[in-house]
Each structure stands twice: as structure tokens, then as C-alpha cells.
Enzyme design. Structure first.
Site, short mmCIF file in Angstrom:
data_model
loop_
_atom_site.label_atom_id
_atom_site.label_comp_id
_atom_site.label_asym_id
_atom_site.label_seq_id
_atom_site.Cartn_x
_atom_site.Cartn_y
_atom_site.Cartn_z
N PHE A 106 0.82 -1.21 0.00
CA PHE A 106 0.00 0.00 0.00
C PHE A 106 0.86 1.27 0.00
O PHE A 106 0.44 2.31 -0.49
CB PHE A 106 -0.95 -0.01 1.20
CG PHE A 106 -2.04 1.02 1.11
CD1 PHE A 106 -3.08 0.89 0.20
CD2 PHE A 106 -2.02 2.14 1.93
CE1 PHE A 106 -4.09 1.84 0.12
CE2 PHE A 106 -3.03 3.10 1.86
CZ PHE A 106 -4.06 2.95 0.94
N HIS A 115 -10.30 -7.47 1.19
CA HIS A 115 -9.27 -6.48 1.49
C HIS A 115 -8.16 -6.45 0.44
O HIS A 115 -7.75 -5.37 -0.01
CB HIS A 115 -8.69 -6.74 2.89
CG HIS A 115 -7.67 -5.75 3.32
ND1 HIS A 115 -8.00 -4.45 3.67
CD2 HIS A 115 -6.33 -5.85 3.45
CE1 HIS A 115 -6.89 -3.81 4.00
NE2 HIS A 115 -5.87 -4.63 3.87
N ARG A 132 5.78 -17.22 -9.80
CA ARG A 132 5.92 -15.86 -10.36
C ARG A 132 7.08 -15.07 -9.76
O ARG A 132 7.56 -14.12 -10.38
CB ARG A 132 4.61 -15.09 -10.18
CG ARG A 132 3.55 -15.60 -11.14
CD ARG A 132 2.15 -15.34 -10.66
NE ARG A 132 1.18 -15.89 -11.59
CZ ARG A 132 0.84 -17.18 -11.67
NH1 ARG A 132 1.42 -18.07 -10.88
NH2 ARG A 132 -0.05 -17.59 -12.55
#
Length: 159
Positions: free
Chosen positions: A59, A90, A129
């Protein structure tokens, strides 16, 4: 989702400046992305200057990306993070906010921002990944950064 990496672009003979902004959350996976970005940039842009900026979580990535972009002199910024889907929405909210913010920062500052803040469902996806070789998103991010840096320099009339 593609399981193939884009082909390697030609090696950039000119000096480029890249900044990696990476989350410290889910550190093993994010470090795998960082390592793959650096390794690929060494091959594709051997004269590049690469700086790493670490932030607490995904974030916080857009805020640091914004500061880097505002300073100028950067050919591309690579944003790296790993967000695990949980039982609530979320993770999706965080991922959407990051995506929108990174695009706005890129457009407002005219600096390419490579978005590899990944949202994954489980460890298997994260390992493939972030740590594996076949579909590593760090390698992919480095290739995209070199390509867009060349495109932007051509558009601006620079070498």
C-alpha cells in the site's frame, strides 16, 4: 494468464536509470522479484544505474513511486510487491488502489511505472511468479522497463 515471458529486448547501449520500489511484506517472494529484476537489468542494460527503495507494504508503494517520479531523471520505475488473497475482499481493494495510483503517477509525471505488485491466491502461484524462472514477473518487469525506456527516449528525441 500467460505462461510465457516476452522475448528479451535488444541490449541498451546507453546509460539508463531505473528505480525499484519494493514492499518489505512477504519478503522471500519480493526478494525473488528484486533479484530477477536486477539480474535481467544487468544483461539488458549493463550501463544502467539501479536503485532500490524499500517500503513497509504494498500500500505504501505508490507514495514512494510518486516521490521518485517527482525527482526526475528516471527512465523507469519498477514497483514490486506480493499480496495474498484472503477470506475477505481487502486484498482486492488494496490491489485496485495501487493500480490506479501507479497509473496516475506515471501519467502525471511522464515516467514509466512498471506494475508488478502481484495478487496471488497461494504459495504455489507466488513461487512460480517470484522465485521460478519460467514465468518470473521480475524478469518480465525488467524487460518491460528497458523496452519502455527506449520507447520514451525515442519519443522525446533522446538516444
Amino acid at each position: 494468464m500467460s505462461h510465457a515471458l516476452p522475448a528479451r529486448p535488444r541490449i541498451a547501449a546507453t546509460k539508463r536509470t531505473f528505480v525499484i520500489v519494493a514492499s518489505q511484506y512477504n519478503p522471500d517472494y519480493v526478494q525473488g522479484l528484486i533479484d530477477h529484476v536486477k539480474k535481467e537489468l544487468q544483461v539488458l542494460a549493463p550501463y544502467a544505474a539501479t536503485t532500490l527503495v524499500q517500503v513497509p507494504g504494498s500500500f505504501e508503494i505508490p507514495l514512494a513511486v510518486q516521490e521518485v517520479a517527482r525527482k526526475g531523471g528516471i527512465d523507469a520505475i519498477i514497483a514490486l510487491g506480493v499480496i495474498f488473497q484472503g477470506a475477505t475482499g481487502h486484498a482486492g481493494h488494496i490491489a485496485e488502489a495501487i493500480t490506479g495510483a501507479l497509473m496516475q503517477i506515471s501519467l502525471a509525471n511522464r515516467v514509466p511505472v512498471i506494475h508488478e505488485v502481484l495478487t496471488v491466491n497461494n504459495d504455489e502461484q507466488a513461487k512460480a511468479r517470484c522465485l521460478g524462472e519460467e514465468i518470473n514477473r521480475g524478469t518480465e518487469a525488467a524487460r518491460a522497463a528497458v523496452r519502455i525506456a527506449s520507447v520514451m527516449n525515442d519519443l522525446k528525441g533522446k538516444s
